[in-house]
Design a protein around this motif. Structure first.
Motif, short mmCIF file in Angstrom:
data_model
loop_
_atom_site.label_atom_id
_atom_site.label_comp_id
_atom_site.label_asym_id
_atom_site.label_seq_id
_atom_site.Cartn_x
_atom_site.Cartn_y
_atom_site.Cartn_z
N ALA A 167 0.82 -1.21 0.00
CA ALA A 167 0.00 0.00 0.00
C ALA A 167 0.85 1.26 0.00
CB ALA A 167 -0.93 0.00 1.21
N LEU A 168 1.93 1.29 0.77
CA LEU A 168 2.74 2.51 0.84
C LEU A 168 3.41 2.80 -0.50
CD1 LEU A 168 4.38 2.19 4.38
CD2 LEU A 168 2.62 3.80 3.64
N THR A 169 3.97 1.77 -1.12
CA THR A 169 4.60 1.96 -2.43
C THR A 169 3.58 2.41 -3.46
OG1 THR A 169 6.28 0.29 -1.97
CG2 THR A 169 5.90 0.84 -4.28
N GLN A 170 2.41 1.79 -3.47
CA GLN A 170 1.38 2.16 -4.43
C GLN A 170 0.88 3.59 -4.19
OE1 GLN A 170 -1.56 -0.91 -3.96
NE2 GLN A 170 -0.43 -2.40 -5.19
N ALA A 171 0.80 3.98 -2.93
CA ALA A 171 0.32 5.34 -2.63
C ALA A 171 1.30 6.39 -3.12
CB ALA A 171 0.10 5.49 -1.13
N VAL A 172 2.58 6.16 -2.91
CA VAL A 172 3.60 7.11 -3.38
C VAL A 172 3.60 7.16 -4.90
CG1 VAL A 172 6.07 7.59 -3.48
CG2 VAL A 172 5.04 6.88 -1.33
N GLU A 173 3.51 6.00 -5.55
CA GLU A 173 3.48 5.96 -7.01
C GLU A 173 2.25 6.66 -7.55
OE1 GLU A 173 3.73 1.81 -7.86
OE2 GLU A 173 5.93 1.74 -7.72
N ARG A 174 1.10 6.45 -6.93
CA ARG A 174 -0.13 7.08 -7.40
C ARG A 174 -0.06 8.59 -7.23
NH1 ARG A 174 -6.09 4.72 -6.31
NH2 ARG A 174 -5.04 3.03 -7.44
N THR A 175 0.54 9.05 -6.16
CA THR A 175 0.68 10.48 -5.93
C THR A 175 1.48 11.14 -7.04
OG1 THR A 175 0.61 10.14 -3.53
CG2 THR A 175 1.52 12.23 -4.32
N ALA A 176 2.64 10.56 -7.35
CA ALA A 176 3.48 11.11 -8.40
C ALA A 176 2.78 11.05 -9.76
CB ALA A 176 4.81 10.37 -8.45
N ALA A 177 2.11 9.93 -10.02
CA ALA A 177 1.44 9.76 -11.31
C ALA A 177 0.28 10.74 -11.48
CB ALA A 177 0.94 8.32 -11.45
N ALA A 178 -0.48 10.97 -10.42
CA ALA A 178 -1.62 11.88 -10.51
C ALA A 178 -1.16 13.30 -10.80
CB ALA A 178 -2.42 11.84 -9.20
N ALA A 179 -0.09 13.74 -10.14
CA ALA A 179 0.43 15.08 -10.39
C ALA A 179 1.02 15.19 -11.79
CB ALA A 179 1.48 15.44 -9.34
N ALA A 180 1.73 14.14 -12.21
CA ALA A 180 2.33 14.15 -13.55
C ALA A 180 1.27 14.20 -14.63
CB ALA A 180 3.21 12.91 -13.73
N LEU A 181 0.13 13.55 -14.39
CA LEU A 181 -0.94 13.56 -15.39
C LEU A 181 -1.51 14.96 -15.57
CD1 LEU A 181 -2.77 11.91 -17.26
CD2 LEU A 181 -4.29 11.55 -15.31
N VAL A 182 -1.68 15.69 -14.48
CA VAL A 182 -2.17 17.06 -14.58
C VAL A 182 -1.20 17.92 -15.37
CG1 VAL A 182 -2.77 19.13 -13.26
CG2 VAL A 182 -3.47 16.89 -12.42
N CYS A 183 0.10 17.67 -15.19
CA CYS A 183 1.14 18.50 -15.82
C CYS A 183 1.58 17.97 -17.18
CB CYS A 183 2.35 18.60 -14.89
SG CYS A 183 1.99 19.35 -13.30
N GLN A 184 0.95 16.94 -17.66
CA GLN A 184 1.36 16.32 -18.91
C GLN A 184 1.37 17.33 -20.06
OE1 GLN A 184 -1.17 13.10 -20.14
NE2 GLN A 184 0.44 12.11 -21.32
N GLY A 185 2.47 17.33 -20.80
CA GLY A 185 2.59 18.20 -21.96
C GLY A 185 3.12 19.58 -21.67
N ARG A 186 3.32 19.91 -20.40
CA ARG A 186 3.86 21.22 -20.07
C ARG A 186 5.37 21.24 -20.36
NH1 ARG A 186 0.42 24.47 -17.71
NH2 ARG A 186 2.05 25.85 -16.93
N PRO A 187 5.89 22.34 -20.89
CA PRO A 187 7.31 22.38 -21.27
C PRO A 187 8.22 22.43 -20.06
CG PRO A 187 6.33 24.55 -21.49
CD PRO A 187 5.20 23.61 -21.16
N MET A 188 9.42 21.93 -20.23
CA MET A 188 10.45 22.04 -19.20
C MET A 188 11.82 21.95 -19.87
SD MET A 188 10.68 18.30 -17.33
CE MET A 188 8.97 18.22 -16.86
N ALA A 189 12.81 22.59 -19.24
CA ALA A 189 14.17 22.55 -19.76
C ALA A 189 15.00 21.49 -19.05
CB ALA A 189 14.83 23.91 -19.61
#
Length: 224
Positions: free
Chosen positions: A30-52
């Motif tokens: 559960a702890l590993t899945q929760a951390v992974e889901r947190t990062a994935a959820a934020a990354a999905l919102v930011c998908q396609g945004r530019p970065m250097a």
């Protein structure tokens, strides 16, 4: 959810509820899945945004990094599974040095002395990039040149402003808060800790991992 109409309160509520469901499961996964889901959820919102930011670009890796206790545990487990004995020995040496010196420096002192993150290897690459902390994922530059110039040691210089994606920072900061609240609600150690101190606590004392899984708390002395 579209980033142009990002609603931090709604994102926070939805993610916290989702993480709560995950954390109701067996602690071992559960702890590993929760951390992974947190990062994935934020990354999905930011998908396609530019970065250097890109591989081999460690300019911001002189800043202090705080991780949640379960993040430190997961990073330590990943290191034990993936690093060679030589890589692990070098990493533990850097972590031990950081525990004595780097952890006590503020960002300005670390920049001035170029005190880099103990998770950087000899080539300046992040040793734990696949499981890097949530707060590290939040920091993205839109111009690597200004990032480099602002974060290199200098004497009597006025550092240039760094062009950064503030929306991404807000999204990942909100995700970090959601994870902390969900952990606390389920009785897990939800405190934040310096990345070097936290990871080394699990590498040197494997029993700490079992304690966290059983909803115990790391010793208070780690924060002193």
């Amino acid at each position: 959810m579209m980033t142009d109409s990002f609603n931090a309160d709604a994102f926070h509520s939805e993610l916290t509820a989702s993480l709560s469901n995950v954390l109701a499961g067996a602690p071992g996964t559960a702890l590993t899945q929760a951390v992974e889901r947190t990062a994935a959820a934020a990354a999905l919102v930011c998908q396609g945004r530019p970065m250097a930011c890109a591989a081999g670009c460690p300019h911001c890796c002189v800043l202090n990094v705080a991780v949640l206790v379960p993040e430190a545990m997961i990073i330590a487990d990943w290191m034990k599974e993936r690093l060679s004995p030589e890589e692990m020995a070098a990493a533990r040496e850097r972590l031990a040095y950081h525990r004595v010196w780097g952890r006590w420096m503020d960002d300005e002192e670390r920049i001035a002395k170029h005190e880099v993150c103990p998770m950087l290897n000899g080539e300046g690459s992040c040793l734990i990039h696949p499981v890097r902390p949530i707060v590290c994922r939040a920091v993205t530059s839109l111009d690597s040149t200004t990032c480099r110039d602002a974060l290199r040691p200098g004497v009597n210089e006025e550092a240039p402003l760094v062009l950064a994606d503030l929306l991404r920072r807000m999204v990942f900061d909100t995700a970090f808060l959601s994870l902390a609240e969900a952990l606390q609600a389920h009785g897990y150690d939800s405190r934040s800790i310096d990345i070097g101190v936290g990871v080394l606590a699990f590498l040197e004392h494997p029993e700490n991992g079992e304690m966290v899984l059983n909803r115990g708390k790391l010793p208070a002395g780690l924060w002193r």
